[in-house]
Write an enzyme that holds these catalytic residues in place. Sequence first.
Site, PDB file in Angstrom:
ATOM      1  N   TYR A 287      20.990 -14.043  23.832  1.00  0.00           N
ATOM      2  CA  TYR A 287      20.643 -12.710  23.340  1.00  0.00           C
ATOM      3  C   TYR A 287      21.808 -12.177  22.516  1.00  0.00           C
ATOM      4  CZ  TYR A 287      19.530  -7.708  23.354  1.00  0.00           C
ATOM      5  OH  TYR A 287      19.262  -6.419  22.981  1.00  0.00           O
TER       6      TYR A 287
ATOM      7  N   ASP B 243      29.302 -15.357  19.384  1.00  0.00           N
ATOM      8  CA  ASP B 243      28.987 -14.038  19.929  1.00  0.00           C
ATOM      9  C   ASP B 243      29.742 -13.885  21.245  1.00  0.00           C
ATOM     10  OD1 ASP B 243      27.979 -11.780  21.112  1.00  0.00           O
ATOM     11  OD2 ASP B 243      25.875 -12.285  20.841  1.00  0.00           O
TER      12      ASP B 243
ATOM     13  N   LYS C 272      31.691  -3.818  23.859  1.00  0.00           N
ATOM     14  CA  LYS C 272      32.315  -2.593  24.343  1.00  0.00           C
ATOM     15  C   LYS C 272      33.542  -2.794  25.215  1.00  0.00           C
ATOM     16  CE  LYS C 272      28.282  -2.374  27.419  1.00  0.00           C
ATOM     17  NZ  LYS C 272      27.583  -3.491  26.742  1.00  0.00           N
TER      18      LYS C 272
END
Length: 438
Positions: free
Chosen positions: A150, A245, A273
């Site tokens: 994802y 990623d 984050k």
Amino acid sequence: MNSNNSNNTTTNQLLFKQAKAHIPGGVNSPVRAFAGVGGTPVFISRARGSKMYDTEGKPYIDYVGSWGPMILGHAHPHIIEAVKNAADDGLSFGAPTTFETTVADKICELIPSVELIRMTSSGTEATMSAIRLARGYTGRDKIVKFEGCYHGHSDSLLVKAGSGMLDIGEPSSKGVPADFAKHTITIRYNDPQAIKDCFAQFGNDIACVIVEPIAGNMNMIVPTQEFHDTLRAECTAHGAVLVFDEVMTGFRVGLQSAQAYFGITPDLTTFGKIIGAGLPVGAFGGKREIMECIAPLGGVYQAGTLSGNPLAMRAGIAMFDLLTAEGFYDALSEKVVYLTDNLERLAKDAGIGFKTTRCGGMFGMFFTDSDTLPQNFDEVCQCDAQKFATFFHGMLDRGVYLAPSAFEAAFISSEHSQEDLDATLQAAKEVFAIMAKA
């Protein structure tokens, strides 16, 4: 399906009903709805250290950590002080600050593959921008992703595999045009031959390959070294951009992230984050010649008013102060090893098919009778999601908060104490015993 049976269940049900009045499904991110495990979501009022507290004050030992970034635990005093000081100076300027430069310098210092970096406001924005950049840099349209990985909810990435191994992709969400999805090729994760076959058929048309170097969104899979070596070699041979990623793995599995673990140099890397200690932030960076294609230096446009916002940047600076301390990741890893080894032992004693995987401060749990760990999305889907749901609720009832899905990784923070780990193991022992009798 079991549901939390503590005395605040009625409160949670009421809060969930109220939330549904004006929020689609009652949640602002789908996994929070507990659809994968059943029951009613727990509404959290505050968190500190290793624990979160619901609206009636019940504590939960937290192994979600806001889906990864809370590596220092919740409300760490050093981070909170930095954020308060930043807030006193203003929340957003829409103009450059020195704090952006400091965070960029630190990331480039720690991650050798990153020569230039651009801040964003989320991991989704970072991966979306990295793909646009790769397309602009190569002049090609097609991208390659892997089943079960994802990378956020942008249109290019909400694509599943076609009917054949190397068919064009099909949208996995309504609202994604089929004509758009045809530019995304989806292949099996952790399969070197699939990579070779893909490049043999489409090599000259592939702008980039985007991959979770350690999968954390189909539970947790640590792929083989051959998988990454093949990926790097094929991208290099065909002029495709390799995008790691690391929104989930970046600074979570180690100070130099998953790319150092495998010894691979990606062309671009995305972060999430964690670089803002949990505040909304993301980033993408990599080779100078590629990054110089981004506006204002080049013709690939990307922008954001809140990119590099001062609260996230100053929180990130404070976080890196602590992450770079000697022995930080060794201590984190030791906790994961202790917890996962003992979880497997307890499950074995109870006769429950159960396996774990781990790397740095991340770990995964699989309810399976197989002798080997799942290696790809299909094999993860063969694990017993019903048993996970039973385990999840049993642990939740005993004050242990796991991700409400059998397809998510788990996380430990520096604030998880030996007492927390032992309490978690005691809860697991009780739940495994109940499951064994069922």
